[in-house]
Design an enzyme around this catalytic site. Sequence first.
Site: not given
Length: 486
Positions: A16, A42, A121-122, A262, A303
């Site tokens: 998120c 997301g 978020n979490g 990342y 990445s």
Amino acid sequence: MPPAHPFDDDKLREECGIFGVIGVKDAASFLALGLHALQHRGQEAGGIVTYDAEQGFSSVRRFGYVRDNFTSADVMEALPGSLGIGHVRYSTAGSKGQTAIRDVQPFFGEFSMGGAAIAHNGNITNANALRRELIERGSIFQSSSDSECIIHLMARSLQRNIPERMEDALRRVEGAFSVVAMTRTKLIGVRDPMGVRPLVLGKIGDGWCLSSETCALDIIGAEFIREIEPGEMVVITAKDGVQSNFPFRPQPPKFCIFEHVYFSRPDSILGGRSVYETREAIGRELAKESPVDADLVCPVPDSGTPAAIGYSLESGIPYAMGIIRNQYMGRTFIEPTEQIRNMGVRLKLNVNRALIEGKRVILVDDSVVRGTTSRKIKEMILDAGAKEVHFRIASPPTAWPCFYGVDTPEREKLLAATMNEDEMAEYLAVDSLKFISLDGLYRAVGESQGRNKKCPQYCDACFSGEYPVIPADKIEQGFKMQPAAE
Ligand code: SF4
């Protein structure tokens, strides 16, 4: 809804991004831009809630990208007001795969003192137990999301105002939460006592914003003020500005170390340092720990790029773009056929044959999850005529699932859960495979003495198996933590 890409399941996925703004004209436009900058956190769905004195609360929640949903004039006109919050999501707790629109945040609750919306978020690690208790006491859930527990806990609180009800609710919640919330006049930001997921404060003109990452402040021209501290709650009004308090019992901070490796965008600032610089430092550490004779250092794009640059700078081995990413592939491929799906990695990455042929190549990637993509990339490099392929990985082996807001496969599907480094090298059929050590990673993020074994400075559970918050729901479902002595 954008379909999952055929090989996106070989990466951990942040689930998120959250953004909030107060005291600006046309808040929805700022929210849309902020969420667009957080889209990497997301891609499945997004939502915006705004408040306007005449029209009250307005809400739009949609599947798909921000750019496809929150750019048309009719949608943006349906979101009036100078205060709002937004959310982008990939499904985490709540329905996996086919998400119902009711699971898309922000969530809204109407209380006796007025409405409130929240975006989370979490991951709440005791959500099942909370949900059972709340349902037994009469709550009616609308979604399958863990985040909805917060709204119901707020509804049951006896406190007099919404920020106090939020404090009350969040004291019952275990796990990781960064939350932005709003009432008719307030923007609220909260981080869990360990600060697992990020949240930052920005200033724009006379207004304020809260965001998962600083890159979303940059896009709207906001000034980065500071990170919200672990355990801090800020209540912001257009008139009085920012008021801060620390309502939870203090705990040692456990920020997610994988955000450095990342999840966060390389142009964001974390812990006072650019994510890009940290990733370059990870590459340098990796080169010191695991040197190898080779002709080229190539990143697995995108990445792996800063770590590959760091590896090259430290080792003196030239950096080259040995693999080129098709920028326009992404998730936009509509329902790929089986034949196209089988092309796998080739749809997205192509080897720069002229550079690779006859060379000993070091490939730098951010992580190995299932190992399926790494195997295919290695095959492509060998097909292009490379003499040797050496993998260098910018994170330690990912051997444990994350329960704090990152989508990970079950433990058995993580390559590092069932194989040691040598076995993985054999499985991937590469000339060598080395991961950065946990201590090396800590040094690269600025902890010069490495990892404090007694009290690690970060959450690193997906590498170490040491979970800073007991994942109660998962244990109830049969997950086994390793004994502390191991
Ligand atoms: S388990 Fe890993 S991905 Fe999850 S919060 Fe901890 S460090 Fe981050």
